[in-house]
Design a protein around this motif. Structure first.
Motif, PDB file in Angstrom:
ATOM      1  N   ALA A  29       0.814  -1.219   0.000  1.00 49.31           N
ATOM      2  CA  ALA A  29       0.000   0.000   0.000  1.00 49.31           C
ATOM      3  C   ALA A  29       0.841   1.259   0.000  1.00 49.31           C
ATOM      4  O   ALA A  29       0.353   2.337  -0.370  1.00 49.31           O
ATOM      5  N   ALA A  30       2.118   1.166   0.421  1.00 51.42           N
ATOM      6  CA  ALA A  30       2.993   2.338   0.432  1.00 51.42           C
ATOM      7  C   ALA A  30       3.697   2.555  -0.892  1.00 51.42           C
ATOM      8  O   ALA A  30       4.335   3.593  -1.093  1.00 51.42           O
ATOM      9  N   VAL A  31       3.568   1.596  -1.805  1.00 53.08           N
ATOM     10  CA  VAL A  31       4.305   1.671  -3.069  1.00 53.08           C
ATOM     11  C   VAL A  31       3.875   2.842  -3.964  1.00 53.08           C
ATOM     12  O   VAL A  31       4.739   3.464  -4.593  1.00 53.08           O
ATOM     13  N   PRO A  32       2.581   3.183  -4.067  1.00 53.68           N
ATOM     14  CA  PRO A  32       2.244   4.326  -4.926  1.00 53.68           C
ATOM     15  C   PRO A  32       3.016   5.595  -4.572  1.00 53.68           C
ATOM     16  O   PRO A  32       3.600   6.238  -5.444  1.00 53.68           O
ATOM     17  N   LEU A  33       3.040   5.958  -3.292  1.00 56.82           N
ATOM     18  CA  LEU A  33       3.766   7.160  -2.872  1.00 56.82           C
ATOM     19  C   LEU A  33       5.271   6.985  -3.031  1.00 56.82           C
ATOM     20  O   LEU A  33       5.949   7.794  -3.678  1.00 56.82           O
ATOM     21  N   LEU A  34       5.818   5.922  -2.445  1.00 62.43           N
ATOM     22  CA  LEU A  34       7.261   5.722  -2.500  1.00 62.43           C
ATOM     23  C   LEU A  34       7.735   5.399  -3.911  1.00 62.43           C
ATOM     24  O   LEU A  34       8.843   5.766  -4.296  1.00 62.43           O
ATOM     25  N   GLY A  35       6.891   4.720  -4.682  1.00 67.54           N
ATOM     26  CA  GLY A  35       7.268   4.393  -6.049  1.00 67.54           C
ATOM     27  C   GLY A  35       7.478   5.635  -6.897  1.00 67.54           C
ATOM     28  O   GLY A  35       8.478   5.758  -7.619  1.00 67.54           O
ATOM     29  N   MET A  36       6.564   6.593  -6.796  1.00 64.36           N
ATOM     30  CA  MET A  36       6.711   7.837  -7.562  1.00 64.36           C
ATOM     31  C   MET A  36       7.879   8.659  -7.039  1.00 64.36           C
ATOM     32  O   MET A  36       8.617   9.289  -7.804  1.00 64.36           O
ATOM     33  N   PHE A  37       8.059   8.643  -5.726  1.00 64.84           N
ATOM     34  CA  PHE A  37       9.185   9.346  -5.113  1.00 64.84           C
ATOM     35  C   PHE A  37      10.514   8.782  -5.622  1.00 64.84           C
ATOM     36  O   PHE A  37      11.425   9.527  -5.997  1.00 64.84           O
ATOM     37  N   CYS A  38      10.616   7.462  -5.651  1.00 62.37           N
ATOM     38  CA  CYS A  38      11.854   6.811  -6.091  1.00 62.37           C
ATOM     39  C   CYS A  38      12.059   6.964  -7.595  1.00 62.37           C
ATOM     40  O   CYS A  38      13.203   7.087  -8.057  1.00 62.37           O
ATOM     41  N   LEU A  39      10.983   6.958  -8.366  1.00 60.07           N
ATOM     42  CA  LEU A  39      11.120   7.178  -9.809  1.00 60.07           C
ATOM     43  C   LEU A  39      11.694   8.559 -10.081  1.00 60.07           C
ATOM     44  O   LEU A  39      12.614   8.726 -10.896  1.00 60.07           O
ATOM     45  N   GLY A  40      11.152   9.568  -9.406  1.00 66.23           N
ATOM     46  CA  GLY A  40      11.668  10.919  -9.587  1.00 66.23           C
ATOM     47  C   GLY A  40      13.133  11.008  -9.204  1.00 66.23           C
ATOM     48  O   GLY A  40      13.935  11.647  -9.901  1.00 66.23           O
ATOM     49  N   ASN A  41      13.514  10.340  -8.105  1.00 67.59           N
ATOM     50  CA  ASN A  41      14.909  10.376  -7.672  1.00 67.59           C
ATOM     51  C   ASN A  41      15.815   9.641  -8.651  1.00 67.59           C
ATOM     52  O   ASN A  41      16.941  10.082  -8.923  1.00 67.59           O
ATOM     53  N   LEU A  42      15.337   8.523  -9.189  1.00 62.67           N
ATOM     54  CA  LEU A  42      16.141   7.777 -10.167  1.00 62.67           C
ATOM     55  C   LEU A  42      16.369   8.616 -11.420  1.00 62.67           C
ATOM     56  O   LEU A  42      17.478   8.609 -11.990  1.00 62.67           O
ATOM     57  N   MET A  43      15.350   9.344 -11.862  1.00 61.78           N
ATOM     58  CA  MET A  43      15.526  10.217 -13.025  1.00 61.78           C
ATOM     59  C   MET A  43      16.579  11.281 -12.751  1.00 61.78           C
ATOM     60  O   MET A  43      17.352  11.660 -13.641  1.00 61.78           O
ATOM     61  N   ARG A  44      16.639  11.742 -11.517  1.00 55.22           N
ATOM     62  CA  ARG A  44      17.627  12.754 -11.138  1.00 55.22           C
ATOM     63  C   ARG A  44      19.043  12.187 -11.148  1.00 55.22           C
ATOM     64  O   ARG A  44      19.974  12.815 -11.661  1.00 55.22           O
ATOM     65  N   GLU A  45      19.209  10.989 -10.602  1.00 53.49           N
ATOM     66  CA  GLU A  45      20.540  10.456 -10.357  1.00 53.49           C
ATOM     67  C   GLU A  45      21.141   9.694 -11.531  1.00 53.49           C
ATOM     68  O   GLU A  45      22.364   9.606 -11.634  1.00 53.49           O
ATOM     69  N   CYS A  46      20.302   9.133 -12.409  1.00 55.92           N
ATOM     70  CA  CYS A  46      20.852   8.279 -13.462  1.00 55.92           C
ATOM     71  C   CYS A  46      21.637   9.069 -14.507  1.00 55.92           C
ATOM     72  O   CYS A  46      22.539   8.534 -15.159  1.00 55.92           O
ATOM     73  N   GLY A  47      21.289  10.340 -14.715  1.00 58.58           N
ATOM     74  CA  GLY A  47      22.050  11.200 -15.620  1.00 58.58           C
ATOM     75  C   GLY A  47      21.754  11.040 -17.091  1.00 58.58           C
ATOM     76  O   GLY A  47      22.422  11.652 -17.937  1.00 58.58           O
ATOM     77  N   VAL A  48      20.742  10.244 -17.453  1.00 54.24           N
ATOM     78  CA  VAL A  48      20.454  10.025 -18.880  1.00 54.24           C
ATOM     79  C   VAL A  48      19.093  10.594 -19.300  1.00 54.24           C
ATOM     80  O   VAL A  48      18.750  10.537 -20.488  1.00 54.24           O
ATOM     81  N   ASP A  67      14.211  17.505 -15.223  1.00 51.79           N
ATOM     82  CA  ASP A  67      13.950  18.948 -15.168  1.00 51.79           C
ATOM     83  C   ASP A  67      12.454  19.232 -15.226  1.00 51.79           C
ATOM     84  O   ASP A  67      11.950  20.103 -14.509  1.00 51.79           O
ATOM     85  N   THR A  68      11.738  18.495 -16.070  1.00 53.26           N
ATOM     86  CA  THR A  68      10.290  18.681 -16.174  1.00 53.26           C
ATOM     87  C   THR A  68       9.600  18.330 -14.857  1.00 53.26           C
ATOM     88  O   THR A  68       8.717  19.056 -14.390  1.00 53.26           O
TER      89      THR A  68
END
Length: 377
Positions: free
Chosen positions: A228-247, A253-254
């Protein structure tokens, strides 16, 4: 001719408006004042306040089924999409480095969530005593205010107690804005001057590989235990992965700018639509405001006390002040910690150390929200 003028007058807002609606328009103007003049969480309080004004003008149809504000609420909060998109943007702006450099601070973020569960228990006790009247689901939605995380509070209340959404959202963002006023007295109460003067060692360098792997491991671990915590944490982690992966810099930025700004406007108006007089001007609103403050104070105190405990059992010194940043008001709580630390020792820079528990608090509040939803929905 007289009948036409009479019909026009009876269709006017002046004829239809009630004292309750006038009072709520006044509250909307107060929120605008806090946002514009006092600069209290202006990005959310401004659209919430203006939305509240629009929602209480009779005859507009904005909050009727199919109206603009009703559509924003139904599609954005009723489905949970808007808070989740906010979490995507927050994740893209978050640096897990301080947390990874000092993993012990995860305990501080967890401890600060004590305020959430203590408030739930308190609300139920007061209900049993006849002082309040909240169900378990309502108490859980109110308790989330203690996490000092507006999107999480909106997400949980939208699921568990949608009729309380307006009061919960206003309380959550108001207390987030009051972090610089509310937290310092609590921090000083539970620490000595000597403890506030503790200087922490410099954080180690965190590699790019660690930063890329952490959001992936976090979301998979949580998914195995608390789906049940995955929707919130999943979007949070996706945003962070986009920041850190560099590609995917354009996507990152969007998420950090255009997307989160657009969603914030719609989210604020949607929350404002719940500030209708018949929903807000009820006895439970005062209880929500009071319990929200208790939750926030308890969370701050619990984080500081956990900091004191860690300082006793770990080799490296830990300044208990950073525990106050365990509430997820990012990055305001960390800045307040740094300010109080500098007051005790002008050479004591705690900002980066406080960002660890601050980020842990975001994770902790999302996990607490998942627990509430999984057991109560």
């Amino acid at each position: 001719m007289v009948d036409n003028w009479l019909e026009l007058y009876e269709g006017s807002g002046l004829y239809q408006i009630t004292l309750g609606e006038l009072a709520m328009i006044g509250i909307g103007l107060l929120l605008l004042y806090l946002a514009i003049v006092r600069k209290f969480e202006p990005l959310l309080l401004l659209p919430i306040g203006f939305g509240g004004i629009l929602a209480n003008i009779p005859g507009t149809g904005l909050t009727d089924p199919g109206g603009m504000l009703d559509a924003f609420y139904t599609l954005g909060i009723g489905t949970g999409i808007m808070p989740l998109l906010i979490f995507l943007g927050v994740g893209a702006m978050t640096d897990f480095g301080p947390l990874l450099a000092n993993p012990k601070t995860l305990f501080l973020g967890a401890a600060a969530q004590f305020g959430i569960f203590a408030t739930v228990i308190g609300a139920l006790v007061f209900t049993d005593l006849g002082l309040m009247d909240f169900t378990l689901a309502e108490a859980a939605a109110i308790g989330i205010i203690g996490g000092a995380d507006g999107p999480t509070a909106i997400y949980v209340s939208g699921m568990l107690a949608p009729h309380l959404l307006g009061a919960i959202a206003v309380a959550a963002y108001s207390y987030m804005a009051l972090v610089p006023l509310v937290q310092p007295p609590i921090m000083r109460l539970f620490t000595t001057k000597k403890e506030r003067q503790i200087r922490m060692v410099q954080l180690r360098h965190v590699s790019k590989t660690e930063k890329i792997l952490f959001p992936l491991l976090l979301v998979m671990m949580v998914a195995m235990v608390l789906p049940a915590a995955v929707p919130l944490l999943g979007m949070f982690c996706l945003g962070n992965l986009m920041r850190e992966c560099g590609v995917v810099d354009r996507l990152s930025d969007t998420a950090q700018n255009a997307l989160i700004n657009i969603v914030t406007i719609f989210l604020g108006l949607a929350v404002g639509s719940r500030l209708q007089a018949e929903l807000f001007l009820v006895p439970s609103t005062l209880g929500i405001l009071a319990l929200g403050m208790v939750a926030f104070a308890f969370g701050t105190a619990a984080g500081v006390l956990m900091g004191k405990l860690l300082n006793l059992v770990t080799k490296e010194p830990i300044n208990p002040l950073i525990g106050a940043a365990g509430v997820s008001a990012v990055p305001m709580a960390a800045r307040v910690v740094n300010k109080v630390g500098l007051e005790a020792n002008p050479q004591n820079f705690l900002l980066m150390h406080a960002m660890g528990p601050n980020v842990a608090g975001v994770i902790g509040s999302a996990v607490a929200a998942g627990i509430m939803i999984q057991f109560l929905l």
